[in-house]
Design an enzyme around this catalytic site. Structure first.
Site, PDB file in Angstrom:
ATOM      1  N   HIS A 200       3.717  -1.855   3.816  1.00 21.39           N
ATOM      2  CA  HIS A 200       3.704  -0.447   3.428  1.00 21.39           C
ATOM      3  C   HIS A 200       5.114  -0.030   3.005  1.00 21.39           C
ATOM      4  CE1 HIS A 200      -0.039  -0.709   5.755  1.00 21.39           C
ATOM      5  NE2 HIS A 200      -0.439   0.347   5.062  1.00 21.39           N
TER       6      HIS A 200
ATOM      7  N   ASP B   4       0.852  -1.185   0.000  1.00 22.21           N
ATOM      8  CA  ASP B   4       0.000   0.000   0.000  1.00 22.21           C
ATOM      9  C   ASP B   4       0.891   1.240   0.000  1.00 22.21           C
ATOM     10  OD1 ASP B   4      -2.121  -1.713   0.130  1.00 22.21           O
ATOM     11  OD2 ASP B   4      -2.907  -0.979   2.036  1.00 22.21           O
TER      12      ASP B   4
END
Length: 254
Positions: A214, A65
């Site tokens: 992430h 992400d």
């Protein structure tokens, strides 16, 4: 009496569709597959949403992400290229416009771009039209900046969703992709060392895992080469979300 019954039923259905879910699960241990239980299993199946692959196959799926750039995505892309590991990057509209060169490299390297919404809102709070504007707004920017027509995989910001998000997404061509491995790695200034990320991944590793990481975390960038090599040493291979969806459609068509 019949009128009251109908009104009650309609009210119940409205509440059920509006119920807000925050994605979460008991982490895997000893390579056991993650289970989310009912009613979420049936809800996801109804709309073709996926959070893991076949537990009998040692294939894992990397997803990242990206809401903003913190200087570590290039290293992650270098690792993926060196290890020939495909990945899907779920991006926001801000990332598209602020890190366009990296987005173009993701595409050139053969990775998939996923739709993490344009503005990163709580999708469960939006109307159907507002949901579409988030997804379409992202895709319009993606096309303008890279020439890629559109995305087909969506992931709700912070894992917050309801049935309406899945339903409306299906209606306009998006399949929601969740995950079965994650850990606290989204604070850009928090350093715990690569061992933290590596151990979090290895401790939860299981066949069919969809991994969420992430790219803002330096720990992740440093742990990724070691994790991929060790996973391969244990007999795992890395698949794409396209592979996963084809498998899903053959096993559980919806």
């Amino acid at each position: 009496m019949a009128f009251v019954l109908v009104v009650t039923l309609i009210s119940y259905m409205t509440v059920a569709k509006a119920e807000e879910f925050h994605w979460g699960f008991k982490p895997s241990r000893n390579a056991e597959p993650v289970e989310i239980g009912e009613p979420l299993e049936s809800l996801l199946d109804n709309y073709g949403a996926v959070y893991k692959g076949d537990a009998s196959k040692k294939v894992i799926y990397l997803t990242f992400d990206n809401g903003y750039e913190n200087g570590f995505t290039e290293s992650i892309l270098d690792t993926l290229k060196a290890e020939k590991a495909p990945a899907t990057f779920f991006l926001t509209g801000h990332y598209l416009t602020s890190a366009t060169d990296l987005v173009k490299r993701m595409i050139a390297d053969g990775h998939t771009i996923g739709n993490h919404s344009d503005g990163h809102p709580n999708m469960a709070k939006l109307s159907a039209q507002e949901m579409k504007e988030e997804w379409f707004g992202f895709d319009e920017k993606l096309y303008e900046l890279t020439g890629v027509d559109r995305t087909y995989y969506a992931r709700p910001p912070e894992g917050i969703f309801n049935e309406q998000v899945l339903k409306v997404g299906n209606e306009v061509g998006y399949r929601h992709i969740f995950w079965s491995i994650a850990f606290k790695d989204w604070l850009k200034d928090e350093r715990r060392g690569y061992e933290y990320a590596y151990n979090a991944l290895m401790n939860q590793l299981h066949p069919g895992a969809i991994i969420l990481m992430h790219t803002v975390a330096q720990d992740n960038a440093e742990a990724l080469p070691k994790f991929i090599k060790e996973a391969k040493a244990q007999g795992y291979t890395f698949g794409s979300l396209d592979d996963l969806v084809l498998e899903y459609e053959q096993v559980m068509p919806y």
